[in-house]
Design an enzyme around this catalytic site. Structure first.
Site, PDB file in Angstrom:
ATOM      1  N   ARG A  18     -16.364  60.498  55.100  1.00 12.13           N
ATOM      2  CA  ARG A  18     -15.714  59.343  55.732  1.00 12.13           C
ATOM      3  C   ARG A  18     -15.068  59.699  57.065  1.00 12.13           C
ATOM      4  NH1 ARG A  18     -12.027  58.409  50.712  1.00 12.13           N
ATOM      5  NH2 ARG A  18     -11.840  60.589  51.302  1.00 12.13           N
ATOM      6  N   LYS A 127     -20.900  70.201  39.540  1.00  7.20           N
ATOM      7  CA  LYS A 127     -20.290  70.104  38.217  1.00  7.20           C
ATOM      8  C   LYS A 127     -18.859  69.599  38.393  1.00  7.20           C
ATOM      9  CE  LYS A 127     -17.341  73.557  37.417  1.00  7.20           C
ATOM     10  NZ  LYS A 127     -16.554  74.404  36.666  1.00  7.20           N
ATOM     11  N   HIS A 157     -23.367  76.932  38.753  1.00 15.46           N
ATOM     12  CA  HIS A 157     -23.594  78.050  39.673  1.00 15.46           C
ATOM     13  C   HIS A 157     -23.719  79.401  38.964  1.00 15.46           C
ATOM     14  CE1 HIS A 157     -19.150  78.045  39.602  1.00 15.46           C
ATOM     15  NE2 HIS A 157     -19.280  79.341  39.719  1.00 15.46           N
ATOM     16  N   LYS A 161     -26.428  83.291  39.530  1.00 18.52           N
ATOM     17  CA  LYS A 161     -25.978  84.682  39.652  1.00 18.52           C
ATOM     18  C   LYS A 161     -27.087  85.638  39.208  1.00 18.52           C
ATOM     19  CE  LYS A 161     -21.095  83.621  39.045  1.00 18.52           C
ATOM     20  NZ  LYS A 161     -20.579  84.114  40.324  1.00 18.52           N
ATOM     21  N   GLU A 195      -9.828  85.115  34.304  1.00 23.94           N
ATOM     22  CA  GLU A 195      -9.412  85.155  35.712  1.00 23.94           C
ATOM     23  C   GLU A 195      -7.915  85.287  35.784  1.00 23.94           C
ATOM     24  OE1 GLU A 195     -11.416  81.801  37.464  1.00 23.94           O
ATOM     25  OE2 GLU A 195     -10.138  80.346  36.472  1.00 23.94           O
ATOM     26  N   ASP A 214     -14.008  72.959  31.590  1.00 20.36           N
ATOM     27  CA  ASP A 214     -14.225  73.519  32.933  1.00 20.36           C
ATOM     28  C   ASP A 214     -15.165  74.729  32.910  1.00 20.36           C
ATOM     29  OD1 ASP A 214     -13.708  73.524  35.713  1.00 20.36           O
ATOM     30  OD2 ASP A 214     -12.336  75.216  35.474  1.00 20.36           O
ATOM     31  N   HIS A 219     -20.789  76.781  31.964  1.00 23.41           N
ATOM     32  CA  HIS A 219     -21.178  78.160  32.289  1.00 23.41           C
ATOM     33  C   HIS A 219     -21.426  79.018  31.051  1.00 23.41           C
ATOM     34  CE1 HIS A 219     -19.913  76.872  36.113  1.00 23.41           C
ATOM     35  NE2 HIS A 219     -18.625  77.121  35.973  1.00 23.41           N
ATOM     36  N   LYS A 320      -7.249  81.586  31.906  1.00 18.16           N
ATOM     37  CA  LYS A 320      -6.617  81.759  33.220  1.00 18.16           C
ATOM     38  C   LYS A 320      -5.367  82.609  33.054  1.00 18.16           C
ATOM     39  CE  LYS A 320      -8.066  77.578  35.566  1.00 18.16           C
ATOM     40  NZ  LYS A 320      -8.734  78.327  36.638  1.00 18.16           N
TER      41      LYS A 320
HETATM   42  N1  LIG Z   1     -13.295  72.883  44.619  1.00 16.67           N
HETATM   43  C1  LIG Z   1     -13.790  73.617  43.646  1.00 16.67           C
HETATM   44  O1  LIG Z   1     -13.340  74.726  43.382  1.00 16.67           O
HETATM   45  C2  LIG Z   1     -14.960  73.116  42.830  1.00 16.67           C
HETATM   46  C3  LIG Z   1     -15.481  73.930  41.827  1.00 16.67           C
HETATM   47  C4  LIG Z   1     -16.574  73.491  41.092  1.00 16.67           C
HETATM   48  C5  LIG Z   1     -17.107  72.257  41.363  1.00 16.67           C
HETATM   49  N2  LIG Z   1     -16.576  71.461  42.326  1.00 16.67           N
HETATM   50  C6  LIG Z   1     -17.176  70.147  42.532  1.00 16.67           C
HETATM   51  O2  LIG Z   1     -17.618  70.005  43.879  1.00 16.67           O
HETATM   52  C7  LIG Z   1     -17.463  68.651  44.310  1.00 16.67           C
HETATM   53  C8  LIG Z   1     -16.622  68.645  45.569  1.00 16.67           C
HETATM   54  O3  LIG Z   1     -15.395  69.285  45.303  1.00 16.67           O
HETATM   55  P1  LIG Z   1     -14.275  69.447  46.399  1.00 16.67           P
HETATM   56  O4  LIG Z   1     -13.172  70.216  45.778  1.00 16.67           O
HETATM   57  O5  LIG Z   1     -14.875  69.894  47.678  1.00 16.67           O
HETATM   58  O6  LIG Z   1     -13.814  67.925  46.558  1.00 16.67           O
HETATM   59  P2  LIG Z   1     -12.889  67.317  47.662  1.00 16.67           P
HETATM   60  O7  LIG Z   1     -11.933  68.301  48.187  1.00 16.67           O
HETATM   61  O8  LIG Z   1     -12.404  66.043  47.074  1.00 16.67           O
HETATM   62  O9  LIG Z   1     -13.893  67.042  48.862  1.00 16.67           O
HETATM   63  C9  LIG Z   1     -14.604  65.933  48.884  1.00 16.67           C
HETATM   64  C10 LIG Z   1     -15.324  65.787  50.230  1.00 16.67           C
HETATM   65  O10 LIG Z   1     -16.007  64.583  50.112  1.00 16.67           O
HETATM   66  C11 LIG Z   1     -15.640  63.683  51.130  1.00 16.67           C
HETATM   67  N3  LIG Z   1     -15.500  62.358  50.512  1.00 16.67           N
HETATM   68  C12 LIG Z   1     -14.545  61.929  49.664  1.00 16.67           C
HETATM   69  N4  LIG Z   1     -14.756  60.651  49.327  1.00 16.67           N
HETATM   70  C13 LIG Z   1     -15.875  60.263  49.985  1.00 16.67           C
HETATM   71  C14 LIG Z   1     -16.588  59.047  50.067  1.00 16.67           C
HETATM   72  N5  LIG Z   1     -16.208  57.925  49.414  1.00 16.67           N
HETATM   73  N6  LIG Z   1     -17.678  59.005  50.834  1.00 16.67           N
HETATM   74  C15 LIG Z   1     -18.085  60.094  51.517  1.00 16.67           C
HETATM   75  N7  LIG Z   1     -17.447  61.271  51.491  1.00 16.67           N
HETATM   76  C16 LIG Z   1     -16.346  61.344  50.732  1.00 16.67           C
HETATM   77  C17 LIG Z   1     -14.345  64.188  51.695  1.00 16.67           C
HETATM   78  O11 LIG Z   1     -14.279  64.002  53.109  1.00 16.67           O
HETATM   79  P3  LIG Z   1     -13.660  62.675  53.757  1.00 16.67           P
HETATM   80  O12 LIG Z   1     -12.255  62.604  53.284  1.00 16.67           O
HETATM   81  O13 LIG Z   1     -13.818  62.890  55.211  1.00 16.67           O
HETATM   82  O14 LIG Z   1     -14.504  61.532  53.260  1.00 16.67           O
HETATM   83  C18 LIG Z   1     -14.423  65.702  51.423  1.00 16.67           C
HETATM   84  O15 LIG Z   1     -15.046  66.361  52.485  1.00 16.67           O
HETATM   85  C19 LIG Z   1     -16.845  67.905  43.128  1.00 16.67           C
HETATM   86  O16 LIG Z   1     -17.857  67.297  42.375  1.00 16.67           O
HETATM   87  C20 LIG Z   1     -16.201  69.018  42.308  1.00 16.67           C
HETATM   88  O17 LIG Z   1     -16.101  68.668  40.968  1.00 16.67           O
HETATM   89  C21 LIG Z   1     -15.529  71.876  43.073  1.00 16.67           C
END
Ligand SMILES: NC(=O)c1ccc[n+]([C@@H]2O[C@H](COP(=O)([O-])OP(=O)(O)OC[C@H]3O[C@@H](n4cnc5c(N)ncnc54)[C@H](OP(=O)(O)O)[C@@H]3O)[C@@H](O)[C@H]2O)c1
Length: 469
Positions: A18, A127, A157, A161, A195, A214, A219, A320
């Site tokens: 966005r 995930k 992921h 590995k 971890e 989680d 995993h 954790k």
């Molecule tokens: N973070 C982790 O450690 C982790 C680990 C495993 C899996 N995941 C998975 O990876 C995915 C992303 O995680 P994240 O932590 O990166 O999430 P996040 O911090 O919420 O990032 C989301 C991204 O998506 C964009 N976004 C949010 N709402 C949107 C919308 N309506 N339309 C278009 N873009 C949108 C945001 O940018 P804008 O605000 O500019 O739109 C931001 O760049 C999730 O499914 C999460 O479950 C994350």
């Protein structure tokens, strides 16, 4: 991937979110990320070349008219490169958006059916996939309204590995292990993920999820499934491995009330010390409710009811704020008869253990009993050790490198299929329900220790102990 020349020629990366950014601003953001996180040292020259392929379009995943713009932009990039791109839509957003984004991609005419259009179109999702079986089914249904199963790549992921993939090579490319890979020679299996970190910036997500959802549902059950599969018919057909994994997951004995009470442990960390530094209790972490009952540690005992594994307990633990970061699979072989050594003070004769370390130092070791030098007959365990870094002189690629490449190539072998996810949730839903209702006690454990004593008792019931990690 780009530096190793693994990306297709003429590729582009089009970022979409966005935020209002132009290409240049997006490139700067990515540059910071690459400089900070890449496993290679950062090269300004390489970055300059790579970033010419990176673009950005502001798109709200829930606003359908934005996808008209997205389509126009993709087409103009295609014209710029004079080629018909395949599309890989990578949804690195919360799963609550997946359904709307898939529908909007479809409405904009961005999805082509496999084998029918000019281009391949794939969808890559992150995930977690659902929070239980019902929600995973709903999510799946929404994706399947617009995509065929073979177009959907669900990331786990751990499957990217090297060591996890090596489980297959290890089992099926060596003549000596597969004959032993069954209940006649294997006494038990332990799969551990530890971890030292707490919840960090993911508190709001984690507090809803807990560690069973989680880490274990995806995993660790995936690792177990790979470890325990029957030989697949072929490695060329992605479904033959996944069919075997589903069979394993379906053969795991269902958790009834008695198994949940006797065979599962849940716990939450209290304050303590990590690497000598004081850390707060989980309930005092930022973003966590003071009365949260979310588990940060769990231990389970599973059994696979089939001819190969019947009677072999499989212990799974994840936690954790444990003393260190490590993910390991340990296969305990049955002890050798010790009659020969009776009456001699040789020391305790331990079982052979095959340990597969998934992270941080990917490698495999085999613990064997041996005689230390000297005139006395004594028995001591020693490890035969293989480490990726030292044996191959190169560090393993990051799991995401491999998975993104496979998704671009349309190879789903290392991604989880809908029925695997369905089976995993079916197995754990009854546990989650009883835990939610408070039927199983939530234990406490001091941060920086190896979890609650109840987890030790889980193994002591069978005269076993958790491995020292
Ligand atoms: N973070 C982790 O450690 C982790 C680990 C495993 C899996 N995941 C998975 O990876 C995915 C992303 O995680 P994240 O932590 O990166 O999430 P996040 O911090 O919420 O990032 C989301 C991204 O998506 C964009 N976004 C949010 N709402 C949107 C919308 N309506 N339309 C278009 N873009 C949108 C945001 O940018 P804008 O605000 O500019 O739109 C931001 O760049 C999730 O499914 C999460 O479950 C994350």
């Amino acid at each position: 991937l780009w530096q190793e020349r693994l990306l297709p020629s003429g590729f582009v990366v089009l970022g979409a979110a966005r935020s209002q950014l132009d290409d240049q601003q997006f490139r700067l953001r990515l540059k910071e990320g690459v400089a900070k996180f890449s496993r290679r040292s950062f090269s300004e020259k390489a970055w300059e070349k790579f970033s010419e392929n990176v673009f950005y379009e502001s798109v709200d995943g829930q606003v359908s008219k934005d996808f008209v713009r997205l389509k126009t932009r993709l087409e103009s990039l295609g014209q710029l490169r004079a080629q018909t791109f395949n599309y890989l839509f990578y949804l690195a957003v919360s799963s609550s958006y997946y359904g709307d984004i898939a529908a909007n991609l479809n409405q904009a005419g961005l999805i082509e059916k496999p084998g029918q259009g000019r281009r391949a179109t794939y969808l890559l999702v992150e995930k977690p996939f659902g929070i239980d079986r019902a929600s995973a089914r709903v999510l799946n249904q929404r994706l399947r309204e617009h995509f065929f199963e073979e177009q959907i790549f669900r990331i786990d992921h751990y499957l990217g590995k090297e060591t996890v993939q090596n489980i297959l090579v290890f089992r099926f490319a060596n003549g000596i292990f597969e004959p032993l890979w069954n209940r006649n020679y294997i006494e038990s299996i332990q799969i551990s993920m530890a971890e030292e970190i707490g919840v960090g910036s993911r508190a709001s997500y984690f507090d809803q999820a807990g560690i069973l959802r989680d880490i274990v549902q995806n995993h660790l059950l995936q690792i177990m499934a790979l470890l325990c599969i029957e030989p697949p018919i072929s490695l060329n057909d992605p479904d033959s491995i996944r069919n075997e994994k589903v069979k394993v997951l379906r053969s795991v004995r269902k958790f009834g009330e008695a198994e949940i009470l006797k065979g599962t442990v849940r716990a939450q960390y209290e304050e303590g010390f990590i690497f000598g530094e004081p850390v707060p209790a989980y309930r005092h972490e930022k973003g966590v409710g003071a009365d949260s009952n979310t588990e940060t540690y769990c231990a389970l005992k599973l059994e696979i009811d089939n001819w190969r594994w019947s009677g072999v307990p499989i212990y799974i633990r994840a936690g954790k704020r444990l003393p260190k970061r490590i993910t390991e699979v340990a296969v305990y072989f049955r002890r050798a008869p010790t009659a020969l050594f009776e009456g001699r003070q040789v020391g305790e004769i331990e079982p052979n253990v095959l340990a597969i370390q998934v992270q941080p130092d990917e490698g495999i070791s085999l613990r064997i009993e041996s005689k230390p030098p000297g005139p006395r007959l004594r028995v001591m365990p020693v490890d035969m050790d293989f480490r990726y870094g030292s044996s191959f002189g190169a560090l393993s690629a990051d799991a995401y490198e491999r998975l993104l490449l496979d998704a671009m190539n349309g190879d789903p072998t290392l991604f989880t299929r809908d029925d695997e996810i369905d089976q995993s949730w079916s197995l754990l839903d009854p546990v989650l329900e009883m835990w939610r209702d408070g039927a199983v006690k939530l234990h406490g454990y001091e941060a920086g220790t190896w979890g609650p004593s109840a987890a030790d008792e889980l193994l002591l019931q069978n005269g076993q102990r958790w491995r020292n990690l």
